[in-house]
Design a protein around this motif. Structure first.
Motif, PDB file in Angstrom:
ATOM      1  N   THR A  19       0.811  -1.203   0.000  1.00 38.72           N
ATOM      2  CA  THR A  19       0.000   0.000   0.000  1.00 38.72           C
ATOM      3  C   THR A  19       0.856   1.271   0.000  1.00 38.72           C
ATOM      4  O   THR A  19       0.354   2.347  -0.240  1.00 38.72           O
ATOM      5  N   LYS A  20       2.148   1.144   0.318  1.00 43.59           N
ATOM      6  CA  LYS A  20       3.021   2.310   0.302  1.00 43.59           C
ATOM      7  C   LYS A  20       3.362   2.744  -1.116  1.00 43.59           C
ATOM      8  O   LYS A  20       3.754   3.878  -1.343  1.00 43.59           O
ATOM      9  N   THR A  21       3.239   1.804  -2.054  1.00 46.13           N
ATOM     10  CA  THR A  21       3.623   2.083  -3.432  1.00 46.13           C
ATOM     11  C   THR A  21       2.436   2.602  -4.237  1.00 46.13           C
ATOM     12  O   THR A  21       1.274   2.464  -3.831  1.00 46.13           O
ATOM     13  N   SER A  22       2.758   3.201  -5.374  1.00 44.92           N
ATOM     14  CA  SER A  22       1.723   3.776  -6.240  1.00 44.92           C
ATOM     15  C   SER A  22       1.735   3.092  -7.597  1.00 44.92           C
ATOM     16  O   SER A  22       2.741   2.497  -8.006  1.00 44.92           O
ATOM     17  N   SER A  23       0.607   3.199  -8.289  1.00 45.90           N
ATOM     18  CA  SER A  23       0.493   2.577  -9.609  1.00 45.90           C
ATOM     19  C   SER A  23       1.332   3.342 -10.635  1.00 45.90           C
ATOM     20  O   SER A  23       1.664   4.519 -10.445  1.00 45.90           O
ATOM     21  N   GLU A  24       1.662   2.669 -11.704  1.00 48.95           N
ATOM     22  CA  GLU A  24       2.458   3.299 -12.762  1.00 48.95           C
ATOM     23  C   GLU A  24       1.727   4.497 -13.358  1.00 48.95           C
ATOM     24  O   GLU A  24       2.343   5.529 -13.658  1.00 48.95           O
ATOM     25  N   ASP A  25       0.412   4.366 -13.508  1.00 56.52           N
ATOM     26  CA  ASP A  25      -0.374   5.470 -14.066  1.00 56.52           C
ATOM     27  C   ASP A  25      -0.326   6.692 -13.148  1.00 56.52           C
ATOM     28  O   ASP A  25      -0.121   7.817 -13.611  1.00 56.52           O
ATOM     29  N   PHE A  26      -0.472   6.465 -11.837  1.00 53.52           N
ATOM     30  CA  PHE A  26      -0.416   7.572 -10.877  1.00 53.52           C
ATOM     31  C   PHE A  26       0.971   8.205 -10.888  1.00 53.52           C
ATOM     32  O   PHE A  26       1.107   9.436 -10.857  1.00 53.52           O
ATOM     33  N   ILE A  27       2.000   7.386 -10.916  1.00 54.94           N
ATOM     34  CA  ILE A  27       3.376   7.896 -10.922  1.00 54.94           C
ATOM     35  C   ILE A  27       3.610   8.800 -12.123  1.00 54.94           C
ATOM     36  O   ILE A  27       4.167   9.897 -11.998  1.00 54.94           O
ATOM     37  N   ASN A  28       3.172   8.340 -13.292  1.00 51.02           N
ATOM     38  CA  ASN A  28       3.373   9.134 -14.514  1.00 51.02           C
ATOM     39  C   ASN A  28       2.652  10.469 -14.459  1.00 51.02           C
ATOM     40  O   ASN A  28       3.169  11.487 -14.929  1.00 51.02           O
ATOM     41  N   LYS A  29       1.465  10.467 -13.871  1.00 50.11           N
ATOM     42  CA  LYS A  29       0.671  11.699 -13.825  1.00 50.11           C
ATOM     43  C   LYS A  29       1.099  12.636 -12.698  1.00 50.11           C
ATOM     44  O   LYS A  29       1.030  13.859 -12.841  1.00 50.11           O
ATOM     45  N   ALA A  30       1.534  12.083 -11.591  1.00 47.71           N
ATOM     46  CA  ALA A  30       1.843  12.916 -10.420  1.00 47.71           C
ATOM     47  C   ALA A  30       3.260  13.463 -10.427  1.00 47.71           C
ATOM     48  O   ALA A  30       3.527  14.530  -9.866  1.00 47.71           O
ATOM     49  N   THR A  31       4.201  12.761 -11.063  1.00 45.58           N
ATOM     50  CA  THR A  31       5.598  13.203 -11.084  1.00 45.58           C
ATOM     51  C   THR A  31       5.716  14.585 -11.721  1.00 45.58           C
ATOM     52  O   THR A  31       5.121  14.855 -12.769  1.00 45.58           O
ATOM     53  N   GLY A  32       6.473  15.461 -11.095  1.00 47.00           N
ATOM     54  CA  GLY A  32       6.688  16.783 -11.684  1.00 47.00           C
ATOM     55  C   GLY A  32       6.918  17.854 -10.637  1.00 47.00           C
ATOM     56  O   GLY A  32       7.081  17.564  -9.448  1.00 47.00           O
ATOM     57  N   ARG A  33       6.913  19.075 -11.114  1.00 52.30           N
ATOM     58  CA  ARG A  33       7.160  20.246 -10.263  1.00 52.30           C
ATOM     59  C   ARG A  33       5.875  21.045 -10.132  1.00 52.30           C
ATOM     60  O   ARG A  33       5.172  21.272 -11.103  1.00 52.30           O
ATOM     61  N   TYR A  34       5.605  21.475  -8.902  1.00 56.49           N
ATOM     62  CA  TYR A  34       4.379  22.205  -8.602  1.00 56.49           C
ATOM     63  C   TYR A  34       4.739  23.533  -7.939  1.00 56.49           C
ATOM     64  O   TYR A  34       5.721  23.625  -7.192  1.00 56.49           O
ATOM     65  N   TYR A  35       3.917  24.553  -8.201  1.00 60.99           N
ATOM     66  CA  TYR A  35       4.116  25.848  -7.534  1.00 60.99           C
ATOM     67  C   TYR A  35       3.720  25.736  -6.074  1.00 60.99           C
ATOM     68  O   TYR A  35       2.541  25.541  -5.753  1.00 60.99           O
ATOM     69  N   PHE A  36       4.699  25.882  -5.162  1.00 61.26           N
ATOM     70  CA  PHE A  36       4.363  25.998  -3.750  1.00 61.26           C
ATOM     71  C   PHE A  36       3.849  27.410  -3.477  1.00 61.26           C
ATOM     72  O   PHE A  36       2.929  27.618  -2.708  1.00 61.26           O
TER      73      PHE A  36
END
Length: 226
Positions: A19-36
């Motif tokens: 449960t600590k790990t994430s799906s490949e689809d989530f990883i691809n979509k969530a990876t990146g830089r966000y404005y704090f």
């Protein structure tokens, strides 16, 4: 019986680890830089399919709550990934006073104003700082004294061209300030560009005739012309 308990325990251990790990689809979509914020980044990355954050020189490993929600104790916030809108939303809590907070994801080659400045992309940096001013003219990111201090730090480190860029941005943000033109004059003076130094000292004095630094330096430069 002991064997069954051992197998059952092993199953729950494996389940909790998975449960600590994430799906490949989530990883691809969530990876990146966000404005704090308008000039600061929070970066999302994965290691062995587990989510991590980079923020203010820290590496943070949030606790996974469910497939799209993570709790970061360092931020004291629950982060909800809305990948359809390319943003991280903060779970509502009393301290937010009913306001919705979220971090928008940057485009692939998008940078913050200070990052553009670090890359010597003056036009993009200026565009970004002006956009911040239009959005929030009181933002601490574009405070005159903060940018002025940054410019002088560059000047002290002999990064003269970078200082000129910073001071020039300050003149665009605060065109009615004598101090910003005086500072730009100082940078041009250190660059041995006396023409632009004089021009900016004159501009500083046209706004505030009592600007002693501009007055003194302009007099020195004028003496050298005689």
């Amino acid at each position: 019986m002991k064997t069954k308990l051992t197998l059952l325990l092993s199953f729950f251990i494996l389940l909790s680890c998975s449960t600590k790990t994430s799906s490949e689809d989530f990883i691809n979509k969530a990876t990146g830089r966000y404005y704090f914020n308008d000039d600061e980044i929070i970066e999302v990355f994965f290691n062995d399919a587990e989510l991590y954050l980079k923020w203010r020189n820290q590496e943070i490993k949030p606790l996974k709550v469910n497939d799209s929600t993570f709790y970061a104790s360092e931020l004291n916030e629950k982060l909800i990934f809305n990948n359809n809108k390319n943003r991280i939303e903060l779970a509502k809590k009393r301290e937010h006073h009913g306001k919705t907070y979220f971090f928008n994801k940057l485009d692939k080659n998008e940078k913050t104003p200070s990052e553009y400045l670090a890359d010597n992309n003056f036009e993009k940096a200026l565009e970004g700082y002006l956009a911040i001013k239009e959005k929030d003219s009181l933002s601490k990111i574009i405070r005159e004294r903060n940018l002025n201090s940054l410019g002088y730090r560059y000047l002290r480190n002999d990064s003269v061209q970078k200082a000129i860029q910073v001071f020039t941005i300050n003149t665009k943000l605060y065109p009615n300030s004598s101090n910003v033109y005086d500072s730009l004059g100082d940078a041009y003076l250190k660059a041995k560009d006396t023409t632009n130094a004089k021009e900016n000292y004159k501009k500083a004095l046209s706004i505030n005739a009592e600007n002693e630094n501009a007055k003194r330096n302009l007099e020195d430069l004028t003496k050298n012309d005689k």
